[in-house]
Design a protein around this motif. Structure first.
Motif, PDB file in Angstrom:
ATOM      1  N   PHE A 183       0.938  -0.932  -0.393  1.00  0.00           N
ATOM      2  CA  PHE A 183       0.017  -0.261  -0.475  1.00  0.00           C
ATOM      3  C   PHE A 183       0.763   1.495   0.344  1.00  0.00           C
ATOM      4  N   TYR A 184       2.222   1.253   0.710  1.00  0.00           N
ATOM      5  CA  TYR A 184       3.330   2.270   0.725  1.00  0.00           C
ATOM      6  C   TYR A 184       3.237   3.361  -1.089  1.00  0.00           C
ATOM      7  N   TYR A 185       3.340   1.956  -1.702  1.00  0.00           N
ATOM      8  CA  TYR A 185       3.579   2.208  -3.121  1.00  0.00           C
ATOM      9  C   TYR A 185       3.061   2.403  -3.527  1.00  0.00           C
ATOM     10  N   PHE A 186       1.443   1.780  -3.364  1.00  0.00           N
ATOM     11  CA  PHE A 186       0.436   2.291  -4.191  1.00  0.00           C
ATOM     12  C   PHE A 186      -0.252   3.960  -3.811  1.00  0.00           C
ATOM     13  N   TYR A 187      -0.259   4.090  -2.306  1.00  0.00           N
ATOM     14  CA  TYR A 187      -0.264   5.669  -2.030  1.00  0.00           C
ATOM     15  C   TYR A 187       0.506   6.202  -2.046  1.00  0.00           C
ATOM     16  N   GLY A 188       1.727   5.963  -2.385  1.00  0.00           N
ATOM     17  CA  GLY A 188       3.126   6.575  -3.463  1.00  0.00           C
ATOM     18  C   GLY A 188       2.618   7.040  -4.450  1.00  0.00           C
ATOM     19  N   ALA A 189       2.226   6.766  -5.461  1.00  0.00           N
ATOM     20  CA  ALA A 189       2.057   7.276  -6.503  1.00  0.00           C
ATOM     21  C   ALA A 189       0.751   7.599  -6.597  1.00  0.00           C
ATOM     22  N   LEU A 190      -0.476   7.636  -5.643  1.00  0.00           N
ATOM     23  CA  LEU A 190      -1.573   8.610  -5.430  1.00  0.00           C
ATOM     24  C   LEU A 190      -1.228  10.035  -5.468  1.00  0.00           C
ATOM     25  N   LYS A 191      -0.611  10.430  -3.982  1.00  0.00           N
ATOM     26  CA  LYS A 191      -0.406  11.209  -3.373  1.00  0.00           C
ATOM     27  C   LYS A 191       0.022  12.347  -4.317  1.00  0.00           C
ATOM     28  N   PRO A 192       0.805  12.941  -5.442  1.00  0.00           N
ATOM     29  CA  PRO A 192       0.229  14.114  -5.892  1.00  0.00           C
ATOM     30  C   PRO A 192      -0.581  14.211  -6.214  1.00  0.00           C
ATOM     31  N   PHE A 193      -1.688  13.295  -6.508  1.00  0.00           N
ATOM     32  CA  PHE A 193      -2.821  13.768  -7.510  1.00  0.00           C
ATOM     33  C   PHE A 193      -4.024  13.428  -6.260  1.00  0.00           C
ATOM     34  N   LEU A 194      -3.895  13.710  -5.323  1.00  0.00           N
ATOM     35  CA  LEU A 194      -4.950  13.398  -3.804  1.00  0.00           C
ATOM     36  C   LEU A 194      -5.002  14.172  -2.951  1.00  0.00           C
ATOM     37  N   ASN A 195      -5.838  14.361  -2.381  1.00  0.00           N
ATOM     38  CA  ASN A 195      -6.066  15.743  -1.633  1.00  0.00           C
ATOM     39  C   ASN A 195      -6.056  15.315  -0.065  1.00  0.00           C
ATOM     40  N   VAL A 196      -5.596  13.762   0.045  1.00  0.00           N
ATOM     41  CA  VAL A 196      -5.069  13.225   1.277  1.00  0.00           C
ATOM     42  C   VAL A 196      -4.481  13.009   1.203  1.00  0.00           C
ATOM     43  N   ASN A 197      -3.763  13.700   2.556  1.00  0.00           N
ATOM     44  CA  ASN A 197      -2.436  13.832   2.539  1.00  0.00           C
ATOM     45  C   ASN A 197      -1.159  14.325   4.024  1.00  0.00           C
ATOM     46  N   HIS A 198      -2.323  14.074   4.531  1.00  0.00           N
ATOM     47  CA  HIS A 198      -2.861  13.879   6.324  1.00  0.00           C
ATOM     48  C   HIS A 198      -3.456  13.292   6.432  1.00  0.00           C
TER      49      HIS A 198
END
Length: 179
Positions: free
Chosen positions: A106-121
């Motif tokens: 999930f770390y890699y999945f979330y890392g790929a989504l993070k720049p496009f997602l507004n949930v970074n907290h």
């Protein structure tokens, strides 16, 4: 003359590019299980440029704040219908954002989504969930090489102790060469 030599060298030295190399989104579907909790404002693919397809999802949360979020993430490969492939994992999103673990897929999945997602907290979450113009890249599959084919990512969201939404993301992976 120099230009012709440079072009000839680039053609000889560059790897062949086939029309079916690369990864791309093919479809996206969003389902809400509890319409009193959330609604789908946007769930679609958007053409961003030539051969570039971005996924867009906007879930409007009606009951804020969201104090706990769990995500079930599974991958399905299309053979004769979709069948489970590689992994099916459930993680506590709030904990994983606060304490990232590189040994969890999930770390890699979330890392790929993070720049496009507004949930970074971490939690609580006091706003809508927005994924904007998420584009697949061949490099995303360099750490976890997968065979060519059609895949479905099934993403189930639990919030405040109940199953609230499911996102089905369909994609083609046609990477000729893994790095």
């Amino acid at each position: 003359m120099k230009f012709a030599v440079i072009v000839a060298l680039m053609c000889v030295l560059s790897p062949p590019v086939s029309a079916d190399s690369g990864t791309r989104h093919t479809n996206i579907k969003c389902e809400i299980q509890d319409e009193s909790f959330a609604e789908v404002n946007v769930c679609r693919l958007k053409i961003l440029g030539r051969g570039i397809i971005g996924a867009n999802v906007h879930l409007k949360i009606k009951k804020l704040p969201v104090k706990t979020v769990k995500v079930n993430f599974s991958v399905w490969k299309k053979l004769s219908g979709y069948h489970p492939f590689l992994f099916n994992t459930t993680v506590d999103l709030c904990h994983n954002i606060k304490h990232p673990n590189p040994s969890n897929v999930f770390y890699y999945f979330y890392g790929a989504l993070k720049p496009f997602l507004n949930v970074n907290h971490s939690c609580p979450i006091n706003h809508d969930l927005i994924l904007k113009d998420f584009v697949l890249d061949d490099m995303m599959f360099s750490l976890v090489p997968v065979p060519k084919g059609n895949y479905m990512f099934d993403i189930k969201l639990w919030a405040n102790g109940a199953w609230r939404a499911t996102i089905f993301s369909y994609l083609d992976i046609k990477v000729d060469k893994t790095l």
